[in-house]
Design a protein around this motif. Sequence first.
Motif, PDB file in Angstrom:
ATOM      1  N   THR A   2      -1.690   8.335   1.516  1.00 21.75           N
ATOM      2  CA  THR A   2      -1.519   7.027   2.144  1.00 21.75           C
ATOM      3  C   THR A   2      -1.406   7.153   3.659  1.00 21.75           C
ATOM      4  O   THR A   2      -1.350   6.155   4.360  1.00 21.75           O
ATOM      5  CB  THR A   2      -0.262   6.307   1.614  1.00 21.75           C
ATOM      6  OG1 THR A   2       0.903   7.052   1.985  1.00 21.75           O
ATOM      7  CG2 THR A   2      -0.325   6.170   0.095  1.00 21.75           C
ATOM      8  N   ASN A  11       4.312  -1.570  -2.848  1.00 16.57           N
ATOM      9  CA  ASN A  11       3.456  -0.403  -2.983  1.00 16.57           C
ATOM     10  C   ASN A  11       3.687   0.582  -1.839  1.00 16.57           C
ATOM     11  O   ASN A  11       4.001   1.756  -2.047  1.00 16.57           O
ATOM     12  CB  ASN A  11       1.985  -0.864  -3.024  1.00 16.57           C
ATOM     13  CG  ASN A  11       1.000   0.279  -3.109  1.00 16.57           C
ATOM     14  OD1 ASN A  11       1.362   1.408  -3.432  1.00 16.57           O
ATOM     15  ND2 ASN A  11      -0.251  -0.001  -2.807  1.00 16.57           N
ATOM     16  N   VAL A  27       1.666   8.068  -8.774  1.00 17.73           N
ATOM     17  CA  VAL A  27       2.000   6.873  -9.546  1.00 17.73           C
ATOM     18  C   VAL A  27       2.002   7.247 -11.020  1.00 17.73           C
ATOM     19  O   VAL A  27       0.993   7.720 -11.559  1.00 17.73           O
ATOM     20  CB  VAL A  27       0.994   5.730  -9.293  1.00 17.73           C
ATOM     21  CG1 VAL A  27       1.460   4.467 -10.012  1.00 17.73           C
ATOM     22  CG2 VAL A  27       0.827   5.462  -7.798  1.00 17.73           C
ATOM     23  N   ILE A  52       6.602   4.864  -8.599  1.00 18.62           N
ATOM     24  CA  ILE A  52       5.845   5.409  -7.471  1.00 18.62           C
ATOM     25  C   ILE A  52       6.695   6.427  -6.732  1.00 18.62           C
ATOM     26  O   ILE A  52       7.878   6.199  -6.479  1.00 18.62           O
ATOM     27  CB  ILE A  52       5.401   4.288  -6.514  1.00 18.62           C
ATOM     28  CG1 ILE A  52       4.475   3.299  -7.233  1.00 18.62           C
ATOM     29  CG2 ILE A  52       4.701   4.860  -5.287  1.00 18.62           C
ATOM     30  CD1 ILE A  52       4.064   2.105  -6.389  1.00 18.62           C
ATOM     31  N   ARG A  77       0.877   9.943  -2.449  1.00 18.42           N
ATOM     32  CA  ARG A  77       1.474   9.041  -3.436  1.00 18.42           C
ATOM     33  C   ARG A  77       1.179   9.535  -4.844  1.00 18.42           C
ATOM     34  O   ARG A  77       0.036   9.830  -5.178  1.00 18.42           O
ATOM     35  CB  ARG A  77       0.909   7.621  -3.264  1.00 18.42           C
ATOM     36  CG  ARG A  77       1.531   6.598  -4.197  1.00 18.42           C
ATOM     37  CD  ARG A  77       0.863   5.237  -4.064  1.00 18.42           C
ATOM     38  NE  ARG A  77      -0.425   5.182  -4.751  1.00 18.42           N
ATOM     39  CZ  ARG A  77      -1.074   4.058  -5.046  1.00 18.42           C
ATOM     40  NH1 ARG A  77      -0.574   2.897  -4.669  1.00 18.42           N
ATOM     41  NH2 ARG A  77      -2.231   4.098  -5.689  1.00 18.42           N
ATOM     42  N   HIS A  90       2.408   6.332 -15.143  1.00 12.98           N
ATOM     43  CA  HIS A  90       1.919   5.245 -15.998  1.00 12.98           C
ATOM     44  C   HIS A  90       1.855   5.707 -17.443  1.00 12.98           C
ATOM     45  O   HIS A  90       2.192   6.868 -17.760  1.00 12.98           O
ATOM     46  CB  HIS A  90       0.545   4.767 -15.517  1.00 12.98           C
ATOM     47  CG  HIS A  90      -0.439   5.878 -15.294  1.00 12.98           C
ATOM     48  ND1 HIS A  90      -1.135   6.473 -16.323  1.00 12.98           N
ATOM     49  CD2 HIS A  90      -0.838   6.506 -14.155  1.00 12.98           C
ATOM     50  CE1 HIS A  90      -1.928   7.410 -15.832  1.00 12.98           C
ATOM     51  NE2 HIS A  90      -1.775   7.456 -14.519  1.00 12.98           N
ATOM     52  N   LYS A 107      -1.814  -2.932 -14.227  1.00 13.72           N
ATOM     53  CA  LYS A 107      -1.185  -1.741 -13.637  1.00 13.72           C
ATOM     54  C   LYS A 107      -0.288  -1.104 -14.692  1.00 13.72           C
ATOM     55  O   LYS A 107      -0.773  -0.616 -15.700  1.00 13.72           O
ATOM     56  CB  LYS A 107      -0.445  -2.116 -12.345  1.00 13.72           C
ATOM     57  CG  LYS A 107      -1.401  -2.559 -11.237  1.00 13.72           C
ATOM     58  CD  LYS A 107      -0.688  -2.779  -9.932  1.00 13.72           C
ATOM     59  CE  LYS A 107      -1.672  -3.061  -8.803  1.00 13.72           C
ATOM     60  NZ  LYS A 107      -2.319  -4.393  -8.946  1.00 13.72           N
ATOM     61  N   ARG A 149      -3.282   9.024  -9.426  1.00 14.54           N
ATOM     62  CA  ARG A 149      -3.806   8.227  -8.310  1.00 14.54           C
ATOM     63  C   ARG A 149      -3.263   6.807  -8.310  1.00 14.54           C
ATOM     64  O   ARG A 149      -2.945   6.241  -7.261  1.00 14.54           O
ATOM     65  CB  ARG A 149      -5.335   8.194  -8.360  1.00 14.54           C
ATOM     66  CG  ARG A 149      -6.011   9.508  -8.056  1.00 14.54           C
ATOM     67  CD  ARG A 149      -7.495   9.413  -8.280  1.00 14.54           C
ATOM     68  NE  ARG A 149      -7.803   9.102  -9.683  1.00 14.54           N
ATOM     69  CZ  ARG A 149      -9.018   8.795 -10.128  1.00 14.54           C
ATOM     70  NH1 ARG A 149     -10.042   8.733  -9.280  1.00 14.54           N
ATOM     71  NH2 ARG A 149      -9.218   8.558 -11.410  1.00 14.54           N
ATOM     72  N   SER A 150      -3.163   6.209  -9.490  1.00 12.60           N
ATOM     73  CA  SER A 150      -2.716   4.822  -9.579  1.00 12.60           C
ATOM     74  C   SER A 150      -2.404   4.490 -11.029  1.00 12.60           C
ATOM     75  O   SER A 150      -2.898   5.165 -11.951  1.00 12.60           O
ATOM     76  CB  SER A 150      -3.800   3.866  -9.050  1.00 12.60           C
ATOM     77  OG  SER A 150      -3.417   2.513  -9.205  1.00 12.60           O
ATOM     78  N   ASP A 151      -1.598   3.431 -11.224  1.00 13.85           N
ATOM     79  CA  ASP A 151      -1.386   2.933 -12.581  1.00 13.85           C
ATOM     80  C   ASP A 151      -2.494   1.980 -13.015  1.00 13.85           C
ATOM     81  O   ASP A 151      -2.421   1.388 -14.099  1.00 13.85           O
ATOM     82  CB  ASP A 151      -0.016   2.273 -12.728  1.00 13.85           C
ATOM     83  CG  ASP A 151       0.348   1.369 -11.558  1.00 13.85           C
ATOM     84  OD1 ASP A 151      -0.518   1.116 -10.710  1.00 13.85           O
ATOM     85  OD2 ASP A 151       1.510   0.917 -11.494  1.00 13.85           O
ATOM     86  N   THR A 152      -3.529   1.846 -12.202  1.00 10.20           N
ATOM     87  CA  THR A 152      -4.706   1.061 -12.589  1.00 10.20           C
ATOM     88  C   THR A 152      -5.708   1.874 -13.406  1.00 10.20           C
ATOM     89  O   THR A 152      -6.688   1.313 -13.891  1.00 10.20           O
ATOM     90  CB  THR A 152      -5.440   0.514 -11.352  1.00 10.20           C
ATOM     91  OG1 THR A 152      -5.893   1.615 -10.541  1.00 10.20           O
ATOM     92  CG2 THR A 152      -4.535  -0.383 -10.531  1.00 10.20           C
TER      93      THR A 152
END
Length: 336
Positions: A308, A140, A316, A282, A314, A318, A200, A6-9
């Motif tokens: 998105t 992004n 991502v 990404i 998307r 990490h 991130k 979902r995200s690098d967060t």
Amino acid sequence: MIVDLRSDTVTKPTPGMLEAMFNAKIGDDVFGEDETVNTLEAKAADMFGMEAGIFCPSGTMTNQIAIKCFTQPLDELIADQTAHVYRYEGGGIAFNSRVSTRLLNGYRGIITAEMIEPEINAENIHYPHSSLVVLENTVNKGGGSCYALEQIKPIAELCESKGLKLHLDGARIFNALAHTGDSAIDYGKYFDGISVCLSKGLGAPVGSVFLADKVTIKYARRIRKVFGGGMRQAGFLAAAGIYALDHHVERLKIDHSHAQILAEELANCGWVANVLPQETNIVLFDTVEPASVILQKLEEKGIKALSTDKHRIRFVLHLDVHPEQVEYTVNVLKSL
């Protein structure tokens, strides 16, 4: 197997980072007495050739502080229409700084001096005062597209000649540097402000640093206080940022190679209509069926991702996505 793309967060602190956090020397940062925060701010500033820095809870806050520092009410900033500061910071440009936004249509979020110059307003009481250009690196919404310094230089020269400030939303700046091979310290030659995110790809749990000259950072501390961003014993968090800068920058190329593997596999999938060029960590791709349908199929196999757009997904990559998880994801993509 669960693979969270979902995200690098979503990363969690590594054992080494946790140890650094627990051993941090702390104090009251609002009084300027947290040794670890002071070290992080100085370290980040030195890396990018800037005079000073201020540690904040988020990249949104560092960006909004920068805009507040570099504009006055009735001004206008210039940015690409995909810019995070415009799309994903809650309308903060208008609410916090009371400035308008001139949006450009760059290629995958990348804008040029030639695009910017005609959008700089003449001095006329009918027009807002053009005072700031904001770049995002990597972009992004552009699928991790990135500027090289040779693209930034003419923009910086234009801003200087026209009296505009130039700010960098460096949410994934180290991913850009890993791709281009540019040097971080050279960025200080071109930007008035730089936001460096630590949470991130670098894997810290919280935080960003806003870098600028000493006068700007002094004012930024006042704005951070007004925004409610003054943290007290923040050294525990700053220690994670220092560890990330020392240990997690070089490994970003691993995430890029994992993203390339997935992008290449997606290009061979019949249910994929298009894969955007992949440069960093990404991957953006368009689906034949609605994205919601594909996301449900992926989730049933343990793969988490986000859309998105109605037909765009998307991925991502990490530090918490390992080679065996990439291999598993490739096999799932083939099976859909």
